[in-house]
Design an enzyme around this catalytic site. Sequence first.
Site, PDB file in Angstrom:
ATOM      1  N   SER A  15       0.861  -1.184   0.000  1.00  0.00           N
ATOM      2  CA  SER A  15       0.000   0.000   0.000  1.00  0.00           C
ATOM      3  C   SER A  15       0.898   1.235   0.000  1.00  0.00           C
ATOM      4  O   SER A  15       2.130   1.113   0.040  1.00  0.00           O
ATOM      5  CB  SER A  15      -0.904  -0.018   1.226  1.00  0.00           C
ATOM      6  N   LEU A  17       1.706   3.307  -2.347  1.00  0.00           N
ATOM      7  CA  LEU A  17       2.623   3.510  -3.472  1.00  0.00           C
ATOM      8  C   LEU A  17       2.300   4.800  -4.230  1.00  0.00           C
ATOM      9  O   LEU A  17       3.062   5.234  -5.083  1.00  0.00           O
ATOM     10  CB  LEU A  17       2.558   2.321  -4.441  1.00  0.00           C
ATOM     11  N   ILE A 151      -8.999  -9.330   0.628  1.00  0.00           N
ATOM     12  CA  ILE A 151     -10.353  -9.883   0.564  1.00  0.00           C
ATOM     13  C   ILE A 151     -11.359  -8.782   0.220  1.00  0.00           C
ATOM     14  O   ILE A 151     -12.232  -8.942  -0.618  1.00  0.00           O
ATOM     15  CB  ILE A 151     -10.717 -10.534   1.919  1.00  0.00           C
ATOM     16  N   LYS A 190      14.229  -6.052  -7.873  1.00  0.00           N
ATOM     17  CA  LYS A 190      13.573  -7.362  -7.931  1.00  0.00           C
ATOM     18  C   LYS A 190      12.196  -7.267  -8.601  1.00  0.00           C
ATOM     19  O   LYS A 190      11.369  -6.432  -8.218  1.00  0.00           O
ATOM     20  CB  LYS A 190      13.411  -7.913  -6.512  1.00  0.00           C
ATOM     21  N   THR A 191      11.946  -8.145  -9.564  1.00  0.00           N
ATOM     22  CA  THR A 191      10.686  -8.087 -10.309  1.00  0.00           C
ATOM     23  C   THR A 191       9.642  -9.079  -9.806  1.00  0.00           C
ATOM     24  O   THR A 191       8.479  -9.000 -10.176  1.00  0.00           O
ATOM     25  CB  THR A 191      10.915  -8.369 -11.813  1.00  0.00           C
ATOM     26  N   CYS A 384     -10.560  27.283  11.317  1.00  0.00           N
ATOM     27  CA  CYS A 384     -11.684  26.595  11.973  1.00  0.00           C
ATOM     28  C   CYS A 384     -11.473  26.571  13.487  1.00  0.00           C
ATOM     29  O   CYS A 384     -11.627  27.599  14.141  1.00  0.00           O
ATOM     30  CB  CYS A 384     -11.898  25.223  11.372  1.00  0.00           C
ATOM     31  N   ARG A 465     -19.330  22.318  13.820  1.00  0.00           N
ATOM     32  CA  ARG A 465     -20.624  22.391  14.519  1.00  0.00           C
ATOM     33  C   ARG A 465     -20.722  23.639  15.387  1.00  0.00           C
ATOM     34  O   ARG A 465     -21.793  24.093  15.702  1.00  0.00           O
ATOM     35  CB  ARG A 465     -20.802  21.187  15.452  1.00  0.00           C
ATOM     36  N   HIS A 510     -12.516  26.316   5.746  1.00  0.00           N
ATOM     37  CA  HIS A 510     -11.242  25.651   5.423  1.00  0.00           C
ATOM     38  C   HIS A 510     -10.746  26.102   4.054  1.00  0.00           C
ATOM     39  O   HIS A 510     -11.032  25.439   3.053  1.00  0.00           O
ATOM     40  CB  HIS A 510     -11.435  24.128   5.413  1.00  0.00           C
ATOM     41  N   GLU A 512      -7.952  25.740   2.857  1.00  0.00           N
ATOM     42  CA  GLU A 512      -6.973  24.785   2.318  1.00  0.00           C
ATOM     43  C   GLU A 512      -7.583  23.821   1.305  1.00  0.00           C
ATOM     44  O   GLU A 512      -6.871  23.276   0.473  1.00  0.00           O
ATOM     45  CB  GLU A 512      -6.302  24.011   3.468  1.00  0.00           C
TER      46      GLU A 512
HETATM   47  N1  GLN Z   1     -14.463  21.327  16.583  1.00  0.00           N
HETATM   48  C1  GLN Z   1     -14.828  22.584  16.000  1.00  0.00           C
HETATM   49  C2  GLN Z   1     -16.255  22.590  15.525  1.00  0.00           C
HETATM   50  O1  GLN Z   1     -16.833  21.568  15.271  1.00  0.00           O
HETATM   51  C3  GLN Z   1     -13.896  22.957  14.872  1.00  0.00           C
HETATM   52  C4  GLN Z   1     -13.959  22.015  13.705  1.00  0.00           C
HETATM   53  C5  GLN Z   1     -12.809  22.129  12.770  1.00  0.00           C
HETATM   54  O2  GLN Z   1     -11.748  22.658  13.131  1.00  0.00           O
HETATM   55  N2  GLN Z   1     -12.970  21.628  11.558  1.00  0.00           N
HETATM   56  O3  GLN Z   1     -16.821  23.639  15.362  1.00  0.00           O
END
Ligand code: GLN
Length: 539
Positions: A15, A17, A151, A190-191, A384, A465, A510, A512
């Site tokens: 795994s 790779l 499996i 090694k193959t 967040c 949340r 987020h 990112e």
């Molecule tokens: N735990 C926090 C919330 O639920 C922040 C969540 C997070 O950082 N993605 O609001």
Amino acid sequence: MSKSKFIFVTGGVSSSLGKGIISASLAKLLQSRGFSVTIQKFDPYINVDPGTLNPYEHGECYVTEDGAETDLDLGHYERFLNVKTSQANNVTTGRVYQTVIEKERKGEFLGKTVQVIPHITNEIKRRIRLLEDKGTFDVIITEIGGTVGDIESLPYIESVRQLRWELGKSNSLVIHLTLVPYLSAAKELKTKPTQHSVKTLMESGITADILVCRTEHEISDDIKNKLALFCNVEVDSVIQSIDASTIYEVPLLMKNEKLDQVVLRKLNLKSSNDTNLEKWSNFVKRLKFPKNNIKIGLIGKYVELQDSYKSILESLIHAGSENETKVEVVSIHSEYIDKNQIENEISKLDGVLVAPGFGSRGIEGKIDAIRCAREKNIPFFGICLGMQMAIIEFARNVLCLKDANSTEMNENTTSPVISLMENQKNITNKGGTMRLGSWECKIEINSKVHGIYNSEFIKERHRHRWELNNDYLCELQKNGIKTSGVNPETGLVEIIELPSNNWFIGVQFHPEYKSTVECPHPLFVSFVSACLNYKKSKN
Ligand code: GLN
């Protein structure tokens, strides 16, 4: 007759790779020739999605625009292709069984015995072809998670076998990714493991069309010939995938190996354009030959496993390349932060990023680090939970609400500056019930983030949340916090900043998840540039 061509990517020998990176690299090459391509991933575990998984299990949970909690490979797909994915791009065994069992409960199988073959395999095939129904993709790449011979992978392999038969030979192909290990005692590649792995695939009725071989050393023509002969593939279909210094080099390496040309020939696809990877190559050049370097502290509680913060690390790489700067990430475990040491530790850094997270473990360390960054005017970026902690730190140390907290950490706090969202209060199920996916945010014109986004309305992805408790808004604002981004419908605070500092920004969403090679996220680009300026100002 299917309009889309299908490529199935399986893995053998070991795994990790990098099936996701190979799939994304191939997709990039095909996309740069003008084809529209998408990638989907099948994960052979029973969880309905990875949303309930601890990041230590499979790394970060990646969130799509439509609010699906998915495998982190989807992040690679988006970062490489600059094209959005959705729930249809990630399916788990749990989700497949859930659908089949729900149908069974409704009596839709008309008294039949429900079995792995044909019912589970039919559902897998239906989900593979869902993306074809959109009618927009020339090529659909389907990555089968796990390793051949497991499996739990069997129903997927069987579905691929059936689909290949249904689609017709020239409309699909199988790429098998394997490891060609180097034995240092024998000084030899090694193959045999690859031969065995291809044989295992054959036992399930699938012949690999292309072998991509992960290796630490160049694979000689002799070894390529041997692999071709014993694995039943053409010699030019044995593709070397040598270890690269960055994952972003892999599309360039695959281009040199002519992976895209072999794929197009086998799929009978005509391409009028050659691959155009000029922008991509420039990105990689800037990445490999930076002019500056900075150190950013990443403060979180899952720092031992780099994959836990995959999208944040990749966003910093994109922003680093944009700023021609090498970003060295210093991982700081929030649980082990020593209050007396933190100032010393943080003063060695050029910026502080406090990561997202759940639960109370390590939050006091995060709060201490944020206090230090705020007081020393070190660039600070809170994502967040990182933003929520910045509010708690400010409430405790500036508003003097000593007990300030989030009700996630202390239900009985006398100053709940972060509280559970109203519509979360009656929810008990943990899976797929957070505030997820893309939501709109209105940006105040007179703010730092307005200059960064250059836009009044933005959309960003969420997974939380709890939220800033608006009962404390006036008090926070009076003391210097600017709420520079707010959800226009609910008034929920999405962005805070501290105008008295040079760069102090917290976001409830987020960013990112949206940074790509072609479009590095503006917040990360600006943060890295602020860290660079801070470093220069120190010297
Ligand atoms: N735990 C926090 C919330 O639920 C922040 C969540 C997070 O950082 N993605 O609001």
